[in-house]
Design an enzyme around this catalytic site. Structure first.
Site, PDB file in Angstrom:
ATOM      1  N   LYS A  13      57.753  46.914  40.336  1.00 14.53           N
ATOM      2  CA  LYS A  13      58.872  46.267  41.033  1.00 14.53           C
ATOM      3  C   LYS A  13      59.814  47.305  41.649  1.00 14.53           C
ATOM      4  O   LYS A  13      60.230  47.187  42.791  1.00 14.53           O
ATOM      5  CB  LYS A  13      59.701  45.394  40.068  1.00 14.53           C
ATOM      6  CG  LYS A  13      58.942  44.272  39.396  1.00 14.53           C
ATOM      7  CD  LYS A  13      59.876  43.352  38.624  1.00 14.53           C
ATOM      8  CE  LYS A  13      60.607  44.006  37.457  1.00 14.53           C
ATOM      9  NZ  LYS A  13      59.746  44.458  36.353  1.00 14.53           N
ATOM     10  N   ARG A  86      65.454  36.854  34.854  1.00 13.61           N
ATOM     11  CA  ARG A  86      64.373  37.071  33.889  1.00 13.61           C
ATOM     12  C   ARG A  86      64.257  35.907  32.919  1.00 13.61           C
ATOM     13  O   ARG A  86      63.363  35.925  32.064  1.00 13.61           O
ATOM     14  CB  ARG A  86      64.673  38.334  33.079  1.00 13.61           C
ATOM     15  CG  ARG A  86      64.041  39.601  33.623  1.00 13.61           C
ATOM     16  CD  ARG A  86      64.543  40.748  32.770  1.00 13.61           C
ATOM     17  NE  ARG A  86      63.672  41.862  32.693  1.00 13.61           N
ATOM     18  CZ  ARG A  86      63.936  43.060  33.215  1.00 13.61           C
ATOM     19  NH1 ARG A  86      65.034  43.258  33.905  1.00 13.61           N
ATOM     20  NH2 ARG A  86      63.104  44.057  33.040  1.00 13.61           N
ATOM     21  N   ARG A 125      55.567  57.276  32.234  1.00 13.80           N
ATOM     22  CA  ARG A 125      56.559  57.211  33.318  1.00 13.80           C
ATOM     23  C   ARG A 125      57.673  58.248  33.149  1.00 13.80           C
ATOM     24  O   ARG A 125      58.178  58.477  32.061  1.00 13.80           O
ATOM     25  CB  ARG A 125      57.173  55.803  33.348  1.00 13.80           C
ATOM     26  CG  ARG A 125      58.250  55.642  34.410  1.00 13.80           C
ATOM     27  CD  ARG A 125      58.464  54.217  34.788  1.00 13.80           C
ATOM     28  NE  ARG A 125      59.197  53.448  33.789  1.00 13.80           N
ATOM     29  CZ  ARG A 125      59.569  52.181  33.964  1.00 13.80           C
ATOM     30  NH1 ARG A 125      59.272  51.562  35.094  1.00 13.80           N
ATOM     31  NH2 ARG A 125      60.226  51.537  33.018  1.00 13.80           N
ATOM     32  N   ARG A 158      62.698  57.279  30.069  1.00 13.91           N
ATOM     33  CA  ARG A 158      63.697  56.291  29.672  1.00 13.91           C
ATOM     34  C   ARG A 158      63.597  56.017  28.177  1.00 13.91           C
ATOM     35  O   ARG A 158      62.496  55.959  27.636  1.00 13.91           O
ATOM     36  CB  ARG A 158      63.466  54.977  30.445  1.00 13.91           C
ATOM     37  CG  ARG A 158      64.138  54.960  31.795  1.00 13.91           C
ATOM     38  CD  ARG A 158      63.787  53.763  32.612  1.00 13.91           C
ATOM     39  NE  ARG A 158      63.725  52.502  31.881  1.00 13.91           N
ATOM     40  CZ  ARG A 158      63.532  51.327  32.466  1.00 13.91           C
ATOM     41  NH1 ARG A 158      63.389  51.249  33.766  1.00 13.91           N
ATOM     42  NH2 ARG A 158      63.486  50.228  31.762  1.00 13.91           N
ATOM     43  N   ARG A 169      59.108  44.808  24.810  1.00 15.14           N
ATOM     44  CA  ARG A 169      59.481  44.393  26.175  1.00 15.14           C
ATOM     45  C   ARG A 169      58.391  43.516  26.806  1.00 15.14           C
ATOM     46  O   ARG A 169      58.690  42.541  27.493  1.00 15.14           O
ATOM     47  CB  ARG A 169      59.754  45.632  27.041  1.00 15.14           C
ATOM     48  CG  ARG A 169      61.091  46.289  26.673  1.00 15.14           C
ATOM     49  CD  ARG A 169      61.190  47.702  27.183  1.00 15.14           C
ATOM     50  NE  ARG A 169      61.150  47.800  28.615  1.00 15.14           N
ATOM     51  CZ  ARG A 169      60.679  48.861  29.288  1.00 15.14           C
ATOM     52  NH1 ARG A 169      60.191  49.892  28.634  1.00 15.14           N
ATOM     53  NH2 ARG A 169      60.702  48.874  30.594  1.00 15.14           N
TER      54      ARG A 169
END
Ligand code: AMP
Length: 213
Positions: A13, A86, A125, A158, A169
């Site tokens: 996204k 969400r 990531r 992160r 998540r």
């Protein structure tokens, strides 16, 4: 035109939002980025959101909706909604907020990606501390180790990109966000795009075609 991107964490996204902003004149509204900047600036909102985010849980709807409502006072068109809504409650609230200013969500892009690919993307990531661009330790390396290609910002992992948090998540996404797919299907706004084996550029081309841009 206002566009909404729905997809699991790691579905791309953020990367697609970047491209739509840089190349097609949209502005990104990322609730995750807004929360992170509130946390960095130690605001009251940031303090309220921090605990939830650190656990990989959603920030309560009243806090999130309030933050978006404030944002929409500054801009409410040509937006890419990235990571909001969400939950069903947020989706209903967003429709109301936009209606008040005679605007709406025009298209909803659902990015479909397999769980194994999501896990690989998230555990590898790296994100630029300054511009938030994403990299990957294997698949999308920066030109210089640990440094963003665009602004030389430091690349960090992160805190919620650790495997235990990622699993929470993904579960929360399946339980609370997936029902939005039906909600927007019923509104005739949903466009499903396969995000599994495409480069960001290929994916962007597919989205532009779907949007007729
Ligand atoms: P993201 O950067 O979009 O992956 O969001 C990071 C975290 O911010 C999420 O795991 C949530 O804790 C919080 N967050 C972001 N957007 C929302 C939202 N729309 N509703 C609730 N929590 C959110």
């Amino acid at each position: 035109m206002n566009i909404l991107l729905i997809g699991a964490p790691g579905s791309g996204k953020g990367t697609e939002s970047e491209l739509l902003c840089e190349q097609n004149g949209f502005t990104q509204l990322s609730t995750g980025d807004l929360f992170r900047s509130n946390i960095a600036n130690k605001t009251q909102l940031g303090l309220e959101a921090k605990n939830f985010m650190e656990q990989g849980l959603y920030v309560p709807d009243n806090i999130t909706n309030g933050m978006v409502k404030e944002y929409l006072k500054t801009k409410n068109s040509n937006l890419i909604f990235d990571g909001y809504p969400r939950t069903l409650d947020q989706a209903i609230e967003l429709d109301k907020m936009l209606l008040e200013v005679n605007k709406k969500i025009d298209h909803v892009i659902y990015i479909d990606v397999n769980d194994s690919i999501l896990l690989n993307r998230l555990t590898g990531r790296l994100v630029c501390e300054i511009c938030k661009r994403s990299y990957h330790i294997v698949n999308r390396k920066p030109l210089n180790d640990g440094v963003c290609d665009f602004d030389y910002g430091k690349l960090i992992t992160r805190p919620d990109d650790q495997e235990d948090k990622i699993k929470v998540r993904l579960q929360v996404y399946n339980d609370q966000t997936k029902p939005l797919i039906d909600f927007y299907l019923q509104q005739n706004k949903l466009i499903k795009v396969d995000g599994n084996n495409k480069t960001p550029k290929e994916f962007h081309t597919a989205i532009l075609k779907e949007l007729g841009l």
